[in-house]
Motif scaffolding. Structure first.
Motif, PDB file in Angstrom:
ATOM      1  N   LYS A  89      -5.179  -4.759   5.986  1.00 34.11           N
ATOM      2  CA  LYS A  89      -6.016  -3.198   6.074  1.00 34.11           C
ATOM      3  C   LYS A  89      -6.281  -2.178   5.197  1.00 34.11           C
ATOM      4  CE  LYS A  89      -7.523  -4.209  10.786  1.00 34.11           C
ATOM      5  NZ  LYS A  89      -7.493  -3.339  12.121  1.00 34.11           N
ATOM      6  N   SER A  90      -4.068  -1.874   4.812  1.00 33.99           N
ATOM      7  CA  SER A  90      -3.918  -0.654   4.336  1.00 33.99           C
ATOM      8  C   SER A  90      -3.611  -0.980   3.208  1.00 33.99           C
ATOM      9  CB  SER A  90      -2.711  -0.487   5.045  1.00 33.99           C
ATOM     10  OG  SER A  90      -1.699  -1.693   5.112  1.00 33.99           O
ATOM     11  N   ASP A 136      -2.336  -5.099   9.756  1.00 28.84           N
ATOM     12  CA  ASP A 136      -2.053  -4.026   9.497  1.00 28.84           C
ATOM     13  C   ASP A 136      -2.051  -4.046   7.717  1.00 28.84           C
ATOM     14  OD1 ASP A 136      -2.154  -2.865  11.794  1.00 28.84           O
ATOM     15  OD2 ASP A 136       0.272  -2.692  12.519  1.00 28.84           O
TER      16      ASP A 136
END
Length: 73
Positions: free
Chosen positions: A58-59, A55
């Motif tokens: 990706k962010s 996460d």
């Protein structure tokens, strides 16, 4: 550098076939089996850390629940 603890709520249960299952409800997909309760917990914890790492990657943002001290010189 100071050590920080990252804590998860891990739920465990023994299956009828003797295996242990561990789940971290806050992290989707963090569910694992093991021959022992400790093995199942360790596997679920590792899955949770991988999910968090994915996460973040990706962010490009660190979750607010994780604190990181950045030192500049």
């Amino acid at each position: 550098m100071r050590n920080r603890n990252l804590q998860f709520n891990i739920e465990t249960e023994r299956e009828t076939d003797g295996r242990w299952i561990a789940e971290i409800p806050e992290i989707p997909g963090a569910l694992a089996y093991g021959k022992t309760e400790d093995e199942a917990k360790a596997s679920a914890y590792a899955l949770a850390l991988r999910a968090i790492a994915d996460d973040v990657e990706k962010s490009q943002a660190v979750p607010k629940s994780i604190s990181i001290d950045c030192l500049s010189t």
